[in-house]
Scaffold this motif. Structure first.
Motif, short mmCIF file in Angstrom:
data_model
loop_
_atom_site.label_atom_id
_atom_site.label_comp_id
_atom_site.label_asym_id
_atom_site.label_seq_id
_atom_site.Cartn_x
_atom_site.Cartn_y
_atom_site.Cartn_z
N ALA A 1 0.83 -1.21 0.00
CA ALA A 1 0.00 0.00 0.00
C ALA A 1 0.86 1.25 0.00
CB ALA A 1 -0.93 -0.01 1.21
N LEU A 2 1.97 1.23 0.75
CA LEU A 2 2.88 2.37 0.78
C LEU A 2 3.56 2.57 -0.57
CD1 LEU A 2 4.13 4.62 2.47
CD2 LEU A 2 5.88 2.99 3.23
N ALA A 3 3.95 1.48 -1.21
CA ALA A 3 4.53 1.58 -2.55
C ALA A 3 3.53 2.20 -3.52
CB ALA A 3 4.97 0.21 -3.04
N ASP A 4 2.27 1.78 -3.42
CA ASP A 4 1.23 2.37 -4.27
C ASP A 4 1.12 3.87 -4.01
OD1 ASP A 4 0.70 -0.16 -5.25
OD2 ASP A 4 -1.17 -0.44 -4.11
N GLN A 5 1.20 4.27 -2.75
CA GLN A 5 1.15 5.70 -2.40
C GLN A 5 2.31 6.46 -3.02
OE1 GLN A 5 1.07 6.70 1.73
NE2 GLN A 5 -0.89 5.71 2.15
N GLN A 6 3.50 5.86 -2.96
CA GLN A 6 4.70 6.53 -3.47
C GLN A 6 4.80 6.50 -4.98
OE1 GLN A 6 8.34 5.09 -1.74
NE2 GLN A 6 7.86 5.81 0.33
N GLY A 7 3.92 5.73 -5.62
CA GLY A 7 3.98 5.61 -7.07
C GLY A 7 5.05 4.65 -7.55
N VAL A 8 5.53 3.79 -6.65
CA VAL A 8 6.52 2.77 -7.03
C VAL A 8 5.75 1.55 -7.55
CG1 VAL A 8 8.37 1.26 -6.21
CG2 VAL A 8 8.14 3.58 -5.28
N PRO A 9 6.01 1.12 -8.78
CA PRO A 9 5.30 -0.06 -9.30
C PRO A 9 5.52 -1.28 -8.40
CG PRO A 9 6.49 1.06 -11.05
CD PRO A 9 6.93 1.67 -9.76
N ARG A 10 4.48 -2.04 -8.17
CA ARG A 10 4.60 -3.20 -7.29
C ARG A 10 5.68 -4.17 -7.77
NH1 ARG A 10 -1.66 -4.92 -5.68
NH2 ARG A 10 -2.22 -2.93 -4.67
N GLU A 11 5.81 -4.27 -9.07
CA GLU A 11 6.80 -5.23 -9.60
C GLU A 11 8.23 -4.76 -9.37
OE1 GLU A 11 5.22 -2.83 -13.20
OE2 GLU A 11 4.43 -3.76 -11.37
N GLU A 12 8.42 -3.55 -8.86
CA GLU A 12 9.77 -3.03 -8.62
C GLU A 12 10.18 -3.06 -7.15
OE1 GLU A 12 12.00 -2.30 -10.92
OE2 GLU A 12 10.51 -2.91 -12.39
N ILE A 13 9.24 -3.27 -6.23
CA ILE A 13 9.64 -3.26 -4.82
C ILE A 13 10.44 -4.52 -4.50
CG2 ILE A 13 7.76 -1.79 -4.08
CD1 ILE A 13 6.36 -4.24 -2.95
N ARG A 14 11.46 -4.34 -3.65
CA ARG A 14 12.38 -5.42 -3.31
C ARG A 14 12.45 -5.59 -1.80
NH1 ARG A 14 17.32 -3.81 -4.16
NH2 ARG A 14 16.71 -1.61 -4.39
N GLY A 15 12.60 -6.82 -1.38
CA GLY A 15 12.73 -7.09 0.04
C GLY A 15 12.39 -8.53 0.35
N THR A 16 12.25 -8.80 1.63
CA THR A 16 11.98 -10.16 2.09
C THR A 16 11.06 -10.11 3.30
OG1 THR A 16 14.19 -10.87 1.38
CG2 THR A 16 13.02 -12.31 2.90
N LEU A 17 10.05 -10.95 3.26
CA LEU A 17 9.12 -11.12 4.38
C LEU A 17 9.48 -12.45 5.05
CD1 LEU A 17 6.44 -9.74 5.47
CD2 LEU A 17 5.23 -11.43 4.07
N GLN A 18 9.66 -12.44 6.37
CA GLN A 18 10.00 -13.73 6.98
C GLN A 18 8.87 -14.74 6.81
OE1 GLN A 18 11.24 -15.10 11.34
NE2 GLN A 18 12.83 -13.99 10.24
N ASN A 19 7.72 -14.51 7.43
CA ASN A 19 6.50 -15.21 7.06
C ASN A 19 6.61 -16.74 7.12
OD1 ASN A 19 3.81 -15.19 6.10
ND2 ASN A 19 4.47 -15.34 3.97
N ASP A 20 7.48 -17.27 7.97
CA ASP A 20 7.70 -18.72 8.03
C ASP A 20 6.96 -19.28 9.24
OD1 ASP A 20 8.58 -21.32 8.16
OD2 ASP A 20 10.70 -20.84 8.43
N MET A 21 5.73 -19.69 9.03
CA MET A 21 4.91 -20.14 10.15
C MET A 21 5.27 -21.54 10.63
SD MET A 21 3.20 -17.80 11.38
CE MET A 21 2.52 -18.93 12.59
N LEU A 22 5.75 -22.41 9.76
CA LEU A 22 6.11 -23.75 10.21
C LEU A 22 7.22 -23.68 11.25
CD1 LEU A 22 5.97 -25.71 6.84
CD2 LEU A 22 4.29 -25.74 8.69
N LYS A 23 8.19 -22.80 11.02
CA LYS A 23 9.26 -22.61 12.00
C LYS A 23 8.72 -22.12 13.33
CE LYS A 23 10.64 -18.70 11.94
NZ LYS A 23 10.13 -17.43 12.53
N GLU A 24 7.66 -21.32 13.29
CA GLU A 24 7.08 -20.83 14.54
C GLU A 24 6.56 -21.99 15.40
OE1 GLU A 24 7.09 -17.83 15.83
OE2 GLU A 24 8.19 -17.08 14.12
#
Length: 566
Positions: free
Chosen positions: A180-203
């Motif tokens: 949503a913040l990328a959309d606000q900034q006008g950064v195309p979604r296909e250009e944002i870079r990063g990593t979400l941990q999001n590993d529930m099995l490990k939890e």
């Protein structure tokens, strides 16, 4: 790599060395201890020779960097092309304070942002929840709504930075906020870079932070992967994390094996969803711990890459090189840090970071020397970042691709690590009647992973207490004087300021839009549709993290861990 005549000659020469050189020396001087072993209690030999790697096939087991099985590194030039991404974990207090730390780290030369969240945010509850009292902003930044995310990244172009988010049960909400913040900034979604941990099995295996049960949690993780394939192809929607498994007390082999098992479980769930292996596998990333036994850690990294490449091709028919290439982030071992004589942690972290670099990591976080006491100060963070920069720019460790490759000791340890990993994977697959995913879920329910880690942790602590495992400053080389540094103190007004902002957001938002967005999310869950589009819409309406997570909990219920007796 050696023919039989060569090996026979080396064997004879070694026996001669042992009789004529080694034994007389041992009789006069002995050795420091009777048994030499790694932190994981894996015994290491005095000397390694070509005999120890006599069955090694260069092309099949090592190959060349950037080519399967990627033992020697995922990319052909490794750090000669560019160094690993240097990420320092940052997050405390309110979004304003963490934003200030972000800018400080960028000014100091950090090349990627890494975000830590407070416990309420991690558990998907809002700062005004009764269970949040005393925890708001204490171990990470408080994020309740999109407004917090806007402040957190004020003055930072999302098109220019790569951002990592260490969060799991409520990870889809944070991912939606970033989009949503990328959309606000006008950064195309296909250009944002990063990593979400999001590993529930490990939890469920190690860190023990969850909201909904394992099955539904796995479904939501797969939703984020499916969404990322279509919307954010440069953003890794999951970081399959061995770090917390190791921090809970596992051995290096358990860390690698259980992490790979979790990774293959996600692969199998995505395949069952109907995704193509070469469509989503390139977006998978991994996250490992780097502990004190430098050669064991290097071997672990190399073996994990080899196992992943082999299994992805042989079991899941991955054809694209990017689908078989394991990419991972490394963090030095928080569990190894000592509150006693904390400056010694600088040395521990340096050794651990060097192991990550020699093992071929793509991204690295170095712990600060004061983290056994509190969240790190700016001074401690700067030293930790400078540690990486010195390794990269001064040590020469980044100048040779896989400088440890071909070492008799490293290759032997890599083979032993691979064998241990495969043995664990076979056991997990058997629990799942041929499915690694079902084996992981069954192992969680049976308490299998819990017991394996608990036993390893117990044995390690016993060795420390007996003095067999030396911890400098704790059970040897202790001093009486107080060596505690100045620590970061979280302002006690943090909660009040966060609650004021949350109250203002709730007062100013369109309640009808929030209600409609949450109803749409509920309908998506009910219809078993991908929940990410609805979560993005809810975030844009300034629904809170707690409100969004409550919808999932209302549908799926909560989870109570049960541990079966041994």
């Amino acid at each position: 790599m050696f023919d039989q005549d060569d090996l026979e000659g080396i064997r004879n020469r070694r026996e001669q060395w042992e009789a004529e050189t080694l034994e007389p020396f041992l009789e006069r001087h002995g050795e420091r201890k009777e048994r030499f072993a790694t932190v994981s209690n894996h015994e290491v030999d005095r000397l390694y020779t070509p005999e120890d790697v006599s069955d090694l096939e260069y092309e099949e087991d090592l190959g060349f960097p950037g080519e399967p099985p990627y033992t020697r590194g995922p990319y052909p030039t490794m750090y000669r092309g560019r160094t690993w991404t240097m990420r320092q974990f940052a997050g405390f207090g309110t979004a304003e304070e963490t934003n200030e730390r972000f800018h400080y780290l960028i000014d100091q030369g950090q090349t990627g942002l890494s975000t830590a969240f407070d416990m309420p945010s991690l558990m998907g509850i809002d700062s005004d929840h009764r269970m949040s009292e005393g925890e708001v902003g204490k171990e990470g930044v408080a994020v309740d709504t999109l407004r917090d995310m806007e402040i957190l990244f004020e003055g930072i172009d999302l098109g220019e930075v790569s951002t990592s988010f260490t969060i799991n049960p409520s990870a889809p909400v944070v991912y939606a906020m970033y989009i949503a913040l990328a959309d606000q900034q006008g950064v195309p979604r296909e250009e944002i870079r990063g990593t979400l941990q999001n590993d529930m099995l490990k939890e469920f295996i190690a860190q023990k932070e969850w909201v909904i049960p394992p099955g539904p949690s796995l479904d939501v993780v797969t939703d984020t992967i499916e969404f990322a394939v279509e919307e954010t192809p440069k953003f890794h929607p999951i970081s399959i994390s061995g770090y917390h498994i190791r921090e809970a007390g596992s051995t290096a082999a358990q860390e690698a094996a259980f992490t790979l098992a979790d990774g293959f479980a996600y692969v199998e769930d995505c395949l069952e969803r109907g995704l193509e292996i070469d469509e989503f596998a390139p977006l998978l990333s991994f996250f490992f711990n780097s502990h004190n036994s430098i050669f064991e850690e290097i071997a672990k990294f190399r073996a994990a890459r080899r196992v992943y490449a082999t299994v992805m091709e042989d079991r899941y028919d991955a054809a694209a090189p990017e689908s078989r290439r394991m990419k991972f982030h490394t963090q030095t071992a928080g569990q190894s840090l000592t509150a006693q004589q904390p400056l010694t942690n600088v040395v521990r972290v340096t050794i651990q970071a060097l192991a990550g670099v020699l093992g071929g990591t793509q991204s690295l976080h170095t712990n600060s020397f004061d983290e056994a006491l509190a969240l790190p100060t700016e001074k401690a963070v700067r030293v930790a970042l400078r540690t990486q920069q010195i390794i990269a720019e001064e040590s020469g460790a980044a100048d040779i691709v896989d400088p440890m490759g071909g070492s008799f000791a490293i290759e032997s340890l890599t083979n032993e690590m691979e064998a241990s990993i495969m043995e664990y994977l076979a056991e997990i697959e058997e629990m799942g009647d041929g499915s690694i995913r079902d084996g992981v879920l069954e192992g969680i329910e049976q308490g299998y992973f819990h017991r394996e880690i608990q036993d390893a942790s117990y044995e390690y602590q016993r060795r420390v207490e007996r003095g067999e495992e030396v911890v400098v400053g704790v059970n040897r080389y202790t001093i009486e004087e107080d060596t505690s540094p100045e620590i970061l103190e979280i302002d006690e007004t943090t909660r009040d300021r966060q609650l004021d902002r949350l109250e203002r957001v709730k007062a100013e938002r369109d309640d009808g839009a929030v209600e409609a967005a949450l109803d749409a999310l509920s309908a998506a869950v009910e219809a078993e549709e991908n929940v990410m589009p609805s979560i993005v819409d809810a975030v844009k309406a300034y629904a809170t993290m707690g409100e969004i997570m409550q919808v999932l909990e209302d549908h799926h219920g909560t989870y109570q861990e049960t541990i079966s007796p041994v």
